[in-house]
Design an enzyme around this catalytic site. Sequence first.
Site, mmCIF file in Angstrom:
data_model
loop_
_atom_site.group_PDB
_atom_site.id
_atom_site.type_symbol
_atom_site.label_atom_id
_atom_site.label_comp_id
_atom_site.label_asym_id
_atom_site.label_seq_id
_atom_site.Cartn_x
_atom_site.Cartn_y
_atom_site.Cartn_z
ATOM 1 N N ASP A 1 0.874 -1.182 0.000
ATOM 2 C CA ASP A 1 0.000 0.000 0.000
ATOM 3 C C ASP A 1 0.909 1.230 0.000
ATOM 4 O O ASP A 1 2.140 1.105 -0.104
ATOM 5 C CB ASP A 1 -0.969 -0.035 1.198
ATOM 6 C CG ASP A 1 -2.272 0.703 0.880
ATOM 7 O OD1 ASP A 1 -2.210 1.939 0.671
ATOM 8 O OD2 ASP A 1 -3.345 0.071 0.825
ATOM 9 N N GLU B 1 -10.480 3.075 -7.812
ATOM 10 C CA GLU B 1 -10.986 2.911 -9.176
ATOM 11 C C GLU B 1 -10.672 4.163 -9.999
ATOM 12 O O GLU B 1 -11.526 5.032 -10.206
ATOM 13 C CB GLU B 1 -12.505 2.657 -9.098
ATOM 14 C CG GLU B 1 -13.136 2.188 -10.367
ATOM 15 C CD GLU B 1 -12.872 0.731 -10.691
ATOM 16 O OE1 GLU B 1 -11.862 0.184 -10.219
ATOM 17 O OE2 GLU B 1 -13.668 0.150 -11.433
ATOM 18 N N LYS C 1 -4.192 3.420 -11.855
ATOM 19 C CA LYS C 1 -3.982 2.012 -12.238
ATOM 20 C C LYS C 1 -2.883 1.912 -13.306
ATOM 21 O O LYS C 1 -2.044 1.010 -13.257
ATOM 22 C CB LYS C 1 -5.293 1.375 -12.708
ATOM 23 C CG LYS C 1 -6.300 1.269 -11.545
ATOM 24 C CD LYS C 1 -7.418 0.286 -11.775
ATOM 25 C CE LYS C 1 -8.545 0.433 -10.770
ATOM 26 N NZ LYS C 1 -8.703 -0.534 -9.732
ATOM 27 N N HIS D 1 -11.719 -10.354 -11.382
ATOM 28 C CA HIS D 1 -12.744 -9.593 -10.663
ATOM 29 C C HIS D 1 -13.295 -10.398 -9.491
ATOM 30 O O HIS D 1 -13.962 -11.411 -9.678
ATOM 31 C CB HIS D 1 -13.869 -9.236 -11.660
ATOM 32 C CG HIS D 1 -14.968 -8.430 -11.080
ATOM 33 N ND1 HIS D 1 -16.260 -8.478 -11.539
ATOM 34 C CD2 HIS D 1 -14.977 -7.528 -10.079
ATOM 35 C CE1 HIS D 1 -17.017 -7.656 -10.834
ATOM 36 N NE2 HIS D 1 -16.265 -7.074 -9.946
HETATM 37 P P1 NAD Z 1 -10.377 0.727 -1.021
HETATM 38 O O1 NAD Z 1 -10.562 2.181 -1.135
HETATM 39 O O2 NAD Z 1 -10.912 0.021 0.172
HETATM 40 O O3 NAD Z 1 -8.819 0.373 -1.103
HETATM 41 C C1 NAD Z 1 -7.935 0.912 -2.019
HETATM 42 C C2 NAD Z 1 -6.557 0.838 -1.406
HETATM 43 O O4 NAD Z 1 -5.593 1.158 -2.387
HETATM 44 C C3 NAD Z 1 -6.323 1.807 -0.242
HETATM 45 O O5 NAD Z 1 -5.848 1.096 0.884
HETATM 46 C C4 NAD Z 1 -5.267 2.760 -0.782
HETATM 47 O O6 NAD Z 1 -4.401 3.255 0.216
HETATM 48 C C5 NAD Z 1 -4.538 1.862 -1.758
HETATM 49 N N1 NAD Z 1 -3.722 2.572 -2.730
HETATM 50 C C6 NAD Z 1 -3.949 3.748 -3.342
HETATM 51 N N2 NAD Z 1 -2.910 4.076 -4.127
HETATM 52 C C7 NAD Z 1 -2.004 3.101 -4.028
HETATM 53 C C8 NAD Z 1 -0.716 2.860 -4.604
HETATM 54 N N3 NAD Z 1 -0.163 3.713 -5.424
HETATM 55 N N4 NAD Z 1 -0.074 1.721 -4.268
HETATM 56 C C9 NAD Z 1 -0.633 0.840 -3.425
HETATM 57 N N5 NAD Z 1 -1.836 1.033 -2.851
HETATM 58 C C10 NAD Z 1 -2.516 2.140 -3.141
HETATM 59 O O7 NAD Z 1 -10.989 0.113 -2.368
HETATM 60 P P2 NAD Z 1 -11.635 -1.330 -2.624
HETATM 61 O O8 NAD Z 1 -13.071 -1.274 -2.302
HETATM 62 O O9 NAD Z 1 -10.780 -2.350 -1.991
HETATM 63 O O10 NAD Z 1 -11.529 -1.427 -4.205
HETATM 64 C C11 NAD Z 1 -10.313 -1.631 -4.863
HETATM 65 C C12 NAD Z 1 -10.560 -2.033 -6.295
HETATM 66 O O11 NAD Z 1 -11.384 -3.193 -6.332
HETATM 67 C C13 NAD Z 1 -11.292 -1.007 -7.135
HETATM 68 O O12 NAD Z 1 -10.782 -1.049 -8.452
HETATM 69 C C14 NAD Z 1 -12.721 -1.480 -7.124
HETATM 70 O O13 NAD Z 1 -13.456 -1.072 -8.251
HETATM 71 C C15 NAD Z 1 -12.516 -2.965 -7.148
HETATM 72 N N6 NAD Z 1 -13.632 -3.765 -6.630
HETATM 73 C C16 NAD Z 1 -14.292 -3.385 -5.517
HETATM 74 C C17 NAD Z 1 -15.352 -4.156 -5.048
HETATM 75 C C18 NAD Z 1 -16.070 -3.755 -3.793
HETATM 76 O O14 NAD Z 1 -17.128 -4.326 -3.517
HETATM 77 N N7 NAD Z 1 -15.552 -2.845 -3.007
HETATM 78 C C19 NAD Z 1 -15.698 -5.337 -5.718
HETATM 79 C C20 NAD Z 1 -14.967 -5.718 -6.833
HETATM 80 C C21 NAD Z 1 -13.940 -4.933 -7.280
#
Ligand code: NAD
Length: 712
Positions: free
Chosen positions: A345, A404, A409, A452
């Site tokens: 992270d 997202e 990304k 996914h």
């Molecule tokens: P989240 O906000 O809980 O977590 C994102 C994490 O990424 C944070 O801890 C942040 O500090 C970290 N981050 C940001 N920049 C970074 C970097 N440069 N290097 C490393 N870490 C970094 O988000 P989430 O809900 O876990 O979602 C993450 C991804 O999964 C998104 O693309 C989302 O669309 C996808 N997704 C989410 C769900 C859901 O239900 N939440 C389901 C399927 C897919």
Amino acid sequence: MTGTFEYDKDADGIVTVTMNMSGPVNAMNDEYEQLMGDAVSKLEAEEGLKGVVLASAKKVFFAGGDLNSLLAVGPEDAERFFQSAEQIKSQLRRLEKLPVPVVAAINGAALGGGFEICLACNHRIAWDDRSVQIGLPEVSLGLLPGGGGVVRMVNLLGLEAASPFLLEGKKVSPDQALSAGLIHATVDSADELVPAAKAWLKDNPDEHTQPWDQKGHKIPGGNASSPKLAQFMVGAPTMLSQKTRGLMPAPVEILDVAVNAARLDFDTALTVESRGLTKLALTPEAKNMITTFFFQLNRINSGASRPKDVPRKQVKKLGILGAGMMGQGIAYVSAKAGMDVVLKDISVEAAEKGKAYSETLLDKAIKRGRSTEDKKQALLDRIHPTASNDDLAGCDLIIEAVFENIELKNKILRETESQLADGGVWGSNTSTLPITQLAEASEKPDNFIGIHFFSPVDKMPLVEIIRGDKTSDETLALAFDYTQQIKKTPIVVNDSLGFFTSRTFGTYLDEGARLVHEGLHPLRVDNLGKAVGFPVGPLTVHDEVSQELTRKANETWAEMGVTDQWGDGSIMREMIDFLVVQNGRGGRHHNGGYFDYNEAGKTLWPGLLDRFHKADHNIPDQDIKDRLLFRQVIETLKCLQTGVLRTVADGNIGSIMGIGAPAHTGGYLQFINTYGLQRFADRCAELEAAYGERFSCPQIVQDKISADETFA
Ligand code: NAD
């Protein structure tokens, strides 16, 4: 090869019957009826017989009913099917009435019909091994245990104690089966089974009468009219109908047969059970569940959508970017599967926090007796929190789960893909961004893929693998193998906006918003969603997923210049604008959504009624239910028609395991098969005339009708 029930009499007069049928497993079919009938007749005529051991030559002790023939049973076969169930029962009845004791030597899984055979033995000994599972899972296929299982279980354990096994299809390990009273003993190795069975027979020559055939037999806990059972008898049907919402005939039929077993004499109850099985075998629900949960799930799990020529590979070192909600769940399931996990992270603290999630889950598991301190420590030792890209060196697979945002990304892709081991794969867990477009930032787009996950990762059984335009077979194969390593079910789809699951699920949210927007009462809309069999209504589930996420996805797509060719999102955009932008209501965890939330639960947000509700607008309940269901079915058909879905099985399993399609439908494509293709097309035409073009029936249905095919 012809099947046999090998028949071997030893010097002590004990006959071992070893079931070795011609197929890969022992199963209840015509061959079984013949072999079991012959074996029982021979045993009845055997001179000097002292005891019988029933064993199996296969790895699985006995697999149960023949699902191919069950699937083929039509109304015209009902009488023949009923008679066959009666025949199977009468053979088992003769087996348990032999003048000598019979022991089941359970060397592998004994589920369904397999365990019903064991129940007709006087004594049951199982090998205490992980491969051995015991239970009656028929209910999960829309059926009931029709080989005497319901009646014998009620007589063995009592109505109440038998219920979880019969109504929920609970499967147990040998030691759990022992403590629940399903079996009598276990042995430590398979080789000890037959000797242990013979030793018991020698010590217990008189134990040949089943409890239910003994004079004065009383069902444990009382029979159906016992006052002790009064509470259960009143409560059970209510609880069942709450659970099944009247959509699942099997549990209701099982309860009915079970109560009859506690009310009628043993042999009459057996006949009632055969009638119940015959009735269920003819239902669309059973056909749907057998097709999807057995045949199609097996096809998927055996790798039908995996490129055949690529050798299987194991991920040993996994990198995860982003230790948020998804990343921490992916870390847990992967470490649990034995992988070394580098969890990255933006700071070590943030990564540590992600690792702590595993600790919380493991502490809970220890409390419930499902894990140990040692296992917990070993799993935690495999997760390495970090803020440095260097630690990702040599990863077989890197999965990103950061915010997202396409620029972010792209940036982390460029920073980390050089760290991959040779042939390593870079996967994105994006839920909304097109994979082919994301791959454009990669040096090796053929190594790029969508993986996914669904939330919460540790509970949800599905992973949707998305193949971009340039993804190679090797990359797809590795993503598939990884998914199976973490014991999840992979479906494989081609790239499209929202892939298969999100775009189909999106239509449920969209239709819910439309129904509210046109003036129907939101609670009616939400409740009718549940009445169709969805886990929750469309408004409640949008609050959970969050309207804020929908707003953000719309914004990102607009920035990327991506448009949805298939749908008109104007009503949803208006709803999101009203809720999120104008009223700051972004979902349950963002100040409320359609509902307000507090400790006592949820209440409808009055602003919604003020803005949209029209007391004089009404449409039939059936139209509301069909609109919520048909939108998703139609979207699934479009996915199949355009090649987003590559197989029917992926569509069915993906819809049930990923986005809450009601189980009794067998998934959104199987639903059409038993609803009737022409009937479906006609209903679409009615809905289209009344509510708009989005209900237009996709051409693929007409094509199937013309070809006289179903969705298989
Ligand atoms: P989240 O906000 O809980 O977590 C994102 C994490 O990424 C944070 O801890 C942040 O500090 C970290 N981050 C940001 N920049 C970074 C970097 N440069 N290097 C490393 N870490 C970094 O988000 P989430 O809900 O876990 O979602 C993450 C991804 O999964 C998104 O693309 C989302 O669309 C996808 N997704 C989410 C769900 C859901 O239900 N939440 C389901 C399927 C897919």
